[in-house]
Design an enzyme around this catalytic site. Structure first.
Site, PDB file in Angstrom:
ATOM      1  N   GLU A   1      35.993  38.757  44.530  1.00 50.83           N
ATOM      2  CA  GLU A   1      35.220  37.805  45.328  1.00 50.83           C
ATOM      3  C   GLU A   1      35.719  37.917  46.764  1.00 50.83           C
ATOM      4  O   GLU A   1      36.866  37.588  47.047  1.00 50.83           O
ATOM      5  CB  GLU A   1      35.416  36.376  44.816  1.00 50.83           C
ATOM      6  CG  GLU A   1      34.526  35.405  45.551  1.00 50.83           C
ATOM      7  CD  GLU A   1      34.903  33.936  45.378  1.00 50.83           C
ATOM      8  OE1 GLU A   1      34.033  33.101  45.606  1.00 50.83           O
ATOM      9  OE2 GLU A   1      36.054  33.644  45.042  1.00 50.83           O
TER      10      GLU A   1
ATOM     11  N   ASP B   1      39.097  35.949  41.595  1.00 51.20           N
ATOM     12  CA  ASP B   1      38.614  34.776  42.326  1.00 51.20           C
ATOM     13  C   ASP B   1      39.371  34.531  43.645  1.00 51.20           C
ATOM     14  O   ASP B   1      40.597  34.704  43.696  1.00 51.20           O
ATOM     15  CB  ASP B   1      38.831  33.559  41.409  1.00 51.20           C
ATOM     16  CG  ASP B   1      38.388  32.252  42.019  1.00 51.20           C
ATOM     17  OD1 ASP B   1      37.173  32.038  42.104  1.00 51.20           O
ATOM     18  OD2 ASP B   1      39.268  31.450  42.410  1.00 51.20           O
TER      19      ASP B   1
END
Ligand code: GLC
Length: 537
Positions: free
Chosen positions: A272, A209
């Site tokens: 990401e 993330d």
């Protein structure tokens, strides 16, 4: 006309041919009646995922968390939130998934922990605490204001004052998400060990993330104002995050994390990403390919649904791919409005046709296979902190996070309790059960398409060539392998179009159409917004 991936790739890794499916765990299936999805719920629905045909499930965070950002604020990297289950249930999920040849991907949140993580609780007790330097603390300016002008991704200052120790701490997102200090080797070790904890348990990989924020420039200089019309302005920023994102040392950490993955066999490293243009993906791949296996390519998330625009994005991406680098495409996730709403409902099957016939790994978002649209949530009922903090911008993420629609029973079969977000009004018509019973439903369209993708090397490992000049509003390409020749043609427009393929084939026939039409020959009629997959003779 340029052909990409001409010779295919021998000895493909499992993830290169996989169809990934993202589960937002709070919204997939509740098994306890508390109105929030859980791991047992996912176990109960594994057979659905097998039937759909996907190969790997990425589950958004399931770790202990006060849920200020719905799990992206982790209070313990090595346990399961009781709301979702416990480690024993997780191990069962892993075993049940693996027994069905499904891979499990977890979500790793390295940039920040929760402010309730024991590390931060310790860090904030005193300036000389051993964990002080695990987070990023700075003195106020002489006038008491924050150390610089940095702003949070969710709006507002990126610094919060801590009265106990008289310093500010940095948070790229919410004040409840203090940034870890990745310049501290003890943090690096602890976080790498958290990865190992799950990889040793048998997890097949991680989606990492918000990596873009991991390292901040050590000058702590002010960020400049954003230029109008740029990528960061589109994300609602008033400053260009020049000193706060995509720093060179961050990519070094991607490589170091990658080595942890490489301690285990067959794991996939997904990141990401966030880049202004497609070349920005290159450092995420690393050189020579020592970064992410799958640096998420979000370029089509923000595109206009126009044939020429979409074609250009695909071409630009294939053109810059590093040698051996494998492409991937994403059209939806838990942070962006559903594509059936963004691109118009009439186009939602074409989006799937594109995603599942391009050269590159597709990642689906739960519910897109039913054609789910955004669910309007009035301001008073919003729960997403981004949507609440920046109500003027259209970034609120609740609309794309509503419960999965399983059947026509109360709450769509998602929960026997009160769902944490409202279920869409249309659930009695639009749900898994009703669509399974309808041969021409979006769900059956996806099932057939995924099956075709899995079974045809031309689609998952074949050469890719654009076919231009078939007509306005059309995007067409060939996929070829082992003597198998397929052609995909998407009609982006609201006019019917006839295409002539006599220069390519003596006879073609429909394998699948978004409209379930069946045609054969050398001329084909596409209805408005229809897309077709053809076998070329
Ligand atoms: C990522 C996640 C998003 C989260 C943020 C902070 O962008 O996808 O949901 O709010 O990071 O962790």
């Amino acid at each position: 006309m340029k052909t990409y991936h001409l010779h295919g790739t021998p000895n493909l890794k499992w993830w290169q041919t996989a169809v990934f499916y993202q589960i937002y765990p709070r919204s997939f299936q509740d098994s306890t009646g508390d109105g929030i999805g859980d791991l047992q719920g996912i176990i109960n629905r594994l057979d659905y995922l097998v039937d759909l045909g996907v190969n790997a499930i990425w589950i958004s965070p399931i770790f202990p968390s006060p849920m200020a950002d719905f799990g992206y604020d982790v209070a313990d990297y090595c346990d399961i939130h009781p709301m979702f289950g416990d480690l024993a249930t997780f191990d069962r999920l892993l075993a049940e998934a693996h027994a069905r040849s499904l891979k499990i991907i977890l979500d790793f949140v390295p940039n920040h922990s929760s402010n309730q993580h024991p590390w931060f609780l310790e860090s904030r007790t005193s300036r000389d605490n051993a964990k002080r330097d695990w987070y990023i603390w700075r003195d106020a300016k002489p006038d008491g204001s924050p150390p610089n002008n940095w702003i949070s991704m969710f709006g507002g200052p990126a610094w919060t004052w801590d009265a106990t120790t008289g310093q500010y701490y940095l948070h790229s997102f919410l004040p409840e998400q203090p940034d870890l200090n990745w310049r501290n080797p003890d943090v690096v070790d602890a976080m790498h060990n958290a990865l190992r904890f799950w990889l040793q348990r048998g997890v097949d990989g991680f989606r990492v993330d918000a990596i873009l924020c991991l390292i901040k420039h050590d000058s702590f200089q002010d960020n400049p104002p954003v230029e109008p019309g740029t990528y960061w302005e589109a994300w609602g920023h008033i400053l260009e995050p020049r000193y706060t994102v995509n720093q060179p040392e961050m990519f070094e950490h991607v490589r170091l994390m990658r080595r942890v993955f490489d301690e285990f066999a067959d794991r996939v490293h997904i990141g990401e990403t966030s880049t202004e243009d497609v070349t920005g993906l290159l450092p995420y791949y690393g050189r020579p390919l020592d970064g992410y296996d799958i640096p998420f390519n979000f370029k089509l998330l923000h595109a206009n649904w126009h044939a020429a625009t979409v074609r250009q994005i695909i071409e630009d991406y294939y053109d810059i791919l590093p040698a051996g680098g494998w492409p991937n495409f994403v059209f939806g996730n838990h942070d962006i409005h559903r594509f059936a709403t963004r691109y118009g409902y009439q186009n939602h099957r074409s989006v799937a046709m594109l995603l599942l016939t391009l050269w590159g790994i597709p990642t689906l978002y739960y519910g897109d296979e039913l054609g789910l649209e955004d669910v309007f949530i009035p301001l008073a009922q919003r729960v997403d902190p981004w949507g609440i903090k920046m109500p003027e911008a259209d970034f609120g993420r609740d609309p794309e996070r509503t419960p999965m629609q399983w059947d026509s029973s109360p709450n769509a079969g998602f929960t026997s309790g009160q769902p944490w977000l409202p279920v869409a009004n249309d659930y009695q018509q639009r749900n898994v059960a009703s669509q399974l019973a309808d041969a021409h439903s979006t769900l059956n369209f996806y099932k057939t398409l995924i099956q075709l993708r899995r079974s045809r090397p031309a689609l998952h490992n074949g050469a890719f060539t654009f076919v231009d000049g078939l007509g306005d509003d059309l995007l067409a390409y060939r996929r070829e392998a082992d003597g198998q020749r397929l052609l995909v043609c998407l009609n982006f427009g609201d006019q019917a179009r006839t295409i002539d393929l006599s220069h390519l084939t003596s006879r073609a026939a429909t394998l699948l159409s978004t409209h379930f039409t069946q045609q054969s020959g050398t001329t084909f009629m596409l209805q408005p917004h229809e897309s077709i997959l053809l076998q070329l003779g």
